[in-house]
Design a protein around this motif. Sequence first.
Motif, PDB file in Angstrom:
ATOM      1  N   ILE A  70      37.310  32.189  70.171  1.00 24.16           N
ATOM      2  CA  ILE A  70      38.032  32.912  71.222  1.00 24.16           C
ATOM      3  C   ILE A  70      37.931  32.179  72.551  1.00 24.16           C
ATOM      4  O   ILE A  70      38.872  32.147  73.344  1.00 24.16           O
ATOM      5  N   ALA A  71      36.784  31.567  72.799  1.00 21.75           N
ATOM      6  CA  ALA A  71      36.547  30.962  74.111  1.00 21.75           C
ATOM      7  C   ALA A  71      37.150  29.572  74.220  1.00 21.75           C
ATOM      8  O   ALA A  71      36.995  28.928  75.258  1.00 21.75           O
ATOM      9  N   GLN A  72      37.826  29.087  73.198  1.00 16.90           N
ATOM     10  CA  GLN A  72      38.310  27.709  73.241  1.00 16.90           C
ATOM     11  C   GLN A  72      39.692  27.617  73.874  1.00 16.90           C
ATOM     12  O   GLN A  72      40.531  28.497  73.687  1.00 16.90           O
ATOM     13  N   LEU A 111      25.838  27.287  73.319  1.00 16.97           N
ATOM     14  CA  LEU A 111      24.931  26.707  72.329  1.00 16.97           C
ATOM     15  C   LEU A 111      25.388  25.292  71.983  1.00 16.97           C
ATOM     16  O   LEU A 111      24.594  24.438  71.600  1.00 16.97           O
ATOM     17  N   LEU A 129      30.422  37.574  74.680  1.00 19.14           N
ATOM     18  CA  LEU A 129      29.590  36.969  73.636  1.00 19.14           C
ATOM     19  C   LEU A 129      30.074  35.544  73.362  1.00 19.14           C
ATOM     20  O   LEU A 129      29.286  34.607  73.246  1.00 19.14           O
ATOM     21  N   ALA A 130      31.417  35.408  73.282  1.00 17.83           N
ATOM     22  CA  ALA A 130      31.980  34.083  73.028  1.00 17.83           C
ATOM     23  C   ALA A 130      31.594  33.124  74.152  1.00 17.83           C
ATOM     24  O   ALA A 130      31.195  31.977  73.909  1.00 17.83           O
ATOM     25  N   GLY A 131      31.687  33.631  75.383  1.00 16.63           N
ATOM     26  CA  GLY A 131      31.328  32.788  76.525  1.00 16.63           C
ATOM     27  C   GLY A 131      29.880  32.339  76.454  1.00 16.63           C
ATOM     28  O   GLY A 131      29.535  31.218  76.847  1.00 16.63           O
ATOM     29  N   TYR A 144      36.540  25.777  65.040  1.00 18.30           N
ATOM     30  CA  TYR A 144      35.737  26.997  64.884  1.00 18.30           C
ATOM     31  C   TYR A 144      36.355  27.923  63.844  1.00 18.30           C
ATOM     32  O   TYR A 144      35.662  28.615  63.101  1.00 18.30           O
ATOM     33  N   VAL A 196      33.890  34.271  66.809  1.00 16.00           N
ATOM     34  CA  VAL A 196      33.648  34.668  68.201  1.00 16.00           C
ATOM     35  C   VAL A 196      33.821  33.483  69.139  1.00 16.00           C
ATOM     36  O   VAL A 196      34.495  33.587  70.164  1.00 16.00           O
ATOM     37  N   VAL A 197      33.266  32.348  68.799  1.00 17.88           N
ATOM     38  CA  VAL A 197      33.335  31.222  69.724  1.00 17.88           C
ATOM     39  C   VAL A 197      34.745  30.646  69.786  1.00 17.88           C
ATOM     40  O   VAL A 197      35.166  30.130  70.818  1.00 17.88           O
ATOM     41  N   MET A 256      27.265  21.915  64.012  1.00 17.11           N
ATOM     42  CA  MET A 256      27.411  21.462  65.392  1.00 17.11           C
ATOM     43  C   MET A 256      28.326  20.240  65.523  1.00 17.11           C
ATOM     44  O   MET A 256      29.014  20.072  66.519  1.00 17.11           O
ATOM     45  N   LEU A 288      27.925  32.253  73.570  1.00 21.64           N
ATOM     46  CA  LEU A 288      27.624  31.457  72.386  1.00 21.64           C
ATOM     47  C   LEU A 288      28.165  30.026  72.499  1.00 21.64           C
ATOM     48  O   LEU A 288      27.592  29.102  71.924  1.00 21.64           O
ATOM     49  N   ARG A 289      29.249  29.854  73.236  1.00 23.17           N
ATOM     50  CA  ARG A 289      29.811  28.503  73.308  1.00 23.17           C
ATOM     51  C   ARG A 289      28.840  27.554  73.997  1.00 23.17           C
ATOM     52  O   ARG A 289      28.930  26.350  73.825  1.00 23.17           O
TER      53      ARG A 289
END
Lengths: 477, 656
Positions: free
Chosen positions: A291-293, B629, B622-624, A302, A288-289, A227, B626-627
Motif C-alpha cells: 500500500i505504501a509503495q 523495515l 502500519l504500512a508506513g 510486494y 500491507v507494505v 528483503m 513496516l516499510r
Amino acid sequence: MTISDFLPAAPEISLLCSICAVLLIDLFISDEKRVVTFWLALVALLLNIWVVVVSAPPDPTTIFDGSYIYDPLSQVLKVAATAVVALGFFYARDYLRQVGMLKGEFFVLGLFGLLGIMIMISAGSLLTMYLGLETLSLALYALVAFDRESPQAAESAMKYFVLGAIASGALLYGISWIYGVTGSLKFAEISQSIAVRPELNDVPLWFGMAFLVVGIAFKFGAVPFHMWLPDVYQGARSPVTLYIASAPKLAALALILRVLVDGLEGLHGVWQGMVMVIAVLSLVIGNVVAIAQSNIKRMLGYSAIAHVGFILLAVFAGSEAGYAASLFYTLTYVIMAAGAFGMVLLLSRQGFEAEAIADFKGLNARSPWFALMMLFFMFGMAGVPPWVGFFAKLNVINVVLDAGFPGLAILMVLASVVGAYYYLRVVWYMYFERAEDKSVFQAGRDTRALLSLNGLAVLALGIAPGWLLALCLAVIG
Amino acid sequence: MQTIHLTIVLAPLLAAIVAGLFGKQIGRAGAHWLTILAVGLSFVLSMVVLKDIYWDGGAVENYSVYTWAVSDGLRMEVGFLIDRLTALMMVVVTFVSFMVHIYTIGYMHDDPGYQRFFSYISLFTFSMLMLVMSNNFLQLFFGWEAVGLVSYLLIGFWFKRESAIFANLKAFLVNRVGDFGFILGIAAIVMFTNSLDYMTVFGAAGDIARQDIAVFGGSPWNAMSVICILLFIGAMGKSAQAPLHVWLPDSMEGPTPISALIHAATMVTAGIFMVARMSPLFELSETALAVVLVIGSITAFFMGLLGIVQNDIKRVVAYSTLSQLGYMTVALGASAYGAAIFHLMTHAFFKALLFLAAGSVIIAMHHEQDIRKMGGIRKYMPITYWTSLVGSLALIGFPGFAGFFSKDALIEAVRHSHWEGQGAVYWIAYLSVLLGVFVTALYSFRMFFLVFHGKERMDEHTRSHIHETPAVVTVPLVLLAIPSAVIGWFTIGPVLFGDFFGPSIFVLPGHDVLAELGAEFHGSAQFLAHSFTAGPAFYLAAAGVLVAWFLYLKRPDLPEAIANRMSGLYTLLDRKYYFDELWINGFAAGGRRLGRFLWTRGDELIIDGVLVNGTANSVGRLAGTLRHLQTGYLYHYAFAMIIALTLFLGWLLWLQ
C-alpha cells in the motif's frame, strides 16, 4: 544404457544445444541485426516446448539412478515456464531496442536460466536440485546487473548475489544434514527411510529440513527472507524484473513440491508450522507494505510476496487438493504477473521508465484497450470474480478450510481486501485521473497482440477454470 | 386454455420488450402497431376466457406454471387462478388498455418518447394481468409492485418537468407506506399458514380467525383483523384512500392516456380487486370491515368536495376518481363485493372515457388545462361534447346510464347492509354515499358547463385553432361511450344478482346484502323505475346538476361571491384539507431530518469515520511503519534471515 534411456532428459539436452547455437550465431551478428538473436531464442523456446511434448515417455520414469524425474507435473511446469519466458522475451524486445540495450546476452542468459528451471523441475535428488538452482541463480545475478551503467542495478545485483549465497549456503548445509541422517540424497530414498525408520524423525533431520525451508523461502521471496525482492524488482531493468517475477516462481514451486512433499512428506507435521508462519507473514507484510509503495515495480514486488503467502498456505494444507491449488495458483499468477510487467514495458520508452504508479494516470484516455487489459491484470491479481485470480484464491481458501483452519481462511480474505486497495488504485489512476503523458506506444503489433491475448486469457481462464483445475489435480495425483 | 392464459400475459410483455429495447429499429409506426396488436390479441383472448367460463360453463382453473423457489416448505410459484372474477377483470383491463393504446397514437403524436411510452403501457398491461390472474400472494405482490413501478415511470414520463419528478416521487413514497403494510400482511399470512397459495390460505382462514397475535406489548389482537387491516393499508396506498390519497391528484402530471388507463380505470382499482379477492379473509373480521367502510366513506364524500374547487380539468376528474374509489371501498366494507366490482367495471369505462375526453379537449386547447380559460367549445368539438355528456351522466348516476345501475345498487346495498342498526359506522357510510351523489353531480356538471357551455374565455389565437380531434382520438371515445351508456342495463342482472361470481367471492350468510336485494330484483326496467321512489339518490343528483347550472351558467358571478363569503371553508378545500402539508412538512421533512442525522452521525461519523476510514488509516499507518523495515542495507537483510533461521531452529528444539 542406450540413447533412449536419456529420453526423459531430452528437453534439457536439446535446450543446451540450442543455447550453444544461439550463443555462437550471436557472435557473428552485428548490433543492427541483433533482433535476429531474439528470433533465434524464440525458435529455441518453441523447439523446447515441442521436445518436452514429444519426448515424454508414456509413464513417469526416472533416470541417472533416480536423480532425474520425468512425470506429468514436470511436463506441465516445463511447458508453462518455457511459454512464460517466451512471453517475457517478446515484451522485452521492443523495450530493449528503444533503450539501446538489445544485446544477445539478455536472451542467452534468459535461456540459461530456463535450463536451470527445467533441471530443478525434473530434480530427483537434492544435488540435482542444487545444480539447477545454481544454474538459474547465476543467470539471474548476471541479468540483474545486465545494465552495467546503472549503479542501482549493480547495487541490487550485489544484494541479490550476497543474500543468494547465504541462502545457497543454508540449502547446502541442510542437504548435508539430511544426507548425514538418511544416507541418501534422492527424494524417493529419503522418504523411504523416514517411513521405514521412524526414529530418524528427530532434531537432526528437522534441522536439515529447517535449512532447506530457509533456502526455499528465499527462492520464493517469502517473509522474512524476502528483503532482496523489492530492491531487485526495482533495481533491475524492467524486462529482467519481468523475467524474475515469472518463470522462477514455477521453479520455486517445483522446489517446494519436490523437497518438502516428495522427500520430506514424513515430516509434514514439523514443516507445516514453519511454512504457516512464513506464509502468514508474507501475506500480511506483502499486502500491507504494498500500500505504501509509489513505484509500480516495487508494488508488484510486494504483491508477489503476498501471492507467495497464498501459494505456501496451499502447500501448508498438505492435501493433494492443496498441492493442486498451489499449482493452479502459481500458473495463473505467473500469467498475470507477466502481463502486468508487460504493461509496464509497454508504457516505457527511450528516456522514460514507467515505474511510478502515477505513470498509469489517464491511460484510459490514451488507450482504452490497454487500460482495459491492465484492469484485467489488476482485477485478476486482486481476486475479483470472474477473473482467474478469484478462483485461484478460492481454491486455496477452500483447501485451508478443509484442513480445519478457519482462522487462516479469514485472514486470507482480510488480506485480500487490503490487497484490493493497491490494485484498485492503479485502476483508479487509469480511469479517473487526467493523463500527464500523451505519447503513443511504440511496441510492435505482435507484442500488442500478445499482450492483449495475455489479458484476455486472465479473463477466459476465470470464466472457464474447470479444465485447468482438472489438469492440476491430474498431474499432482 | 393454459396456452391462451400464457399468451394473454406474455403478448404485452413481449411487445413491451421489443418496443422498449428496439424502439429505434422498429420505428414509431412499428412500435404502436406491435403493442396494439399484442394488447388486442390479449383482449380477444380474454373475451374467449370469459366466454368459456361464463357462457360455456368452463371450470375454474387454478394451476402453477413455474416453481421459482422452494424454501423451507414455502413454495414460491408463478401460477394462474382463472375464475369469473379474474376473467371479468381481464376483459376490463385489456379493453381499456386497448382503447388507450389506440388513443395514444393521437395524443402522443409529436412526442419524442413515443416508443418508450408504448413500451411502458404494454408493460403495464402485462403487470396488471399478472396481478389479477395470480393464484398466490407472491405473484400478487409482484404485479402490485410492477404496476407501481410503471405508474412511477409514467407519471414522470416528461422527466424534464420539475413538477412531474416531484409527482412521481410523491406517488412512489406514498405507495411505499401502503406497500409496507401490504407486505407485512403477506408476511403475517405466511407466518400463520406457511403458504402463499390463495386456496391454502383461504382454507386456513377459520384457524387464523381463532388465533390472537400480540402487536403492541401484551395486548392480543385477533390475527385475522391484523392481517386484513395490513392488507387493506396496501389497498389504501394503491387505491388512493384517505389519508394515502395525496399522490393521485399529482399523478395527473403524467400524459393523459396514463391518467385514463392507470390512474382511473385499472391500477387504482387493484386495491378494490384485492380486497374482493380476499373476501374469505375479510369476511371473518368485523373490525377490518368496519375500517374499510369508514375509510371508504371518508374518501367518497370528502374527496368529492375537493373536486368542486379544482380548476385543472384533469384534477377535477382525478378527485372524482378518488371519490368513486371511495364508493367501491364502502361497498367492500358493506360486504357487497359484487357491487364494488360491478361499480369498478362501469367506472373503468366511463372514467376512462372522461379522461380521454378531457385529453381530447386538452389537445384542442393546445395543452391548456385550466377550465376557467375554456367555455363554449361544444360547437367546435361535437363528438367530444356528446361523449363527455355520456360520461358525465354515467358518472353522476343518471337513470339508465351505466353508473346509475352500479351506484344505485351500491347505495342500496349500503343501506340494507348488515351494518344497519349498528349506529355511527352505518350512518357515516350511508350519509357519505348519499350526499356524495349530490357532490358528484355538482362538480361533474360544473366542469361540463365550464368547458363546453357559456362564454368562450380562451384567447383569440387558441380559439381560432380549436377543432375536433383526429379519428384515433375520437374512435376510442365513441367505443368507450357505448358501454358507458348501456352496459349497466345489460349486466346488472347477471353480474350483480345472478350469482355471477359464484365461489370466487365469499360472503357470510348474515352479510349477504346482495342476495337480499336480489330477491327484490325483477329486471333492469323495474330497477330503473324503482329508483325514483326508493330513495333520494336520484333527486340529489338532479339537484346537483341544477345547482351547477344555476351557479356556472345562469349566475356565473355567484361562485366567487360564495367563495369570498365562506373564505375559511374555501381555503380548507383549496388546500385539500392540508394533507399535503401534513405529509410533506410533517412526515417527509421528518424523514429527511432523521435521514440526515443517520447520514452525518451514523454513516459519516461512525461507519465511514471510525470503521471504514479508521481501519484504512490504521492499515496505512502500519504500512508506513513496516516499510521502514526495508532499510536498504545488505547487512540488515542478512541479519533478518539469520535471526529467522535461528528462531526456527530454537522452535524445533522446543518442539522436541
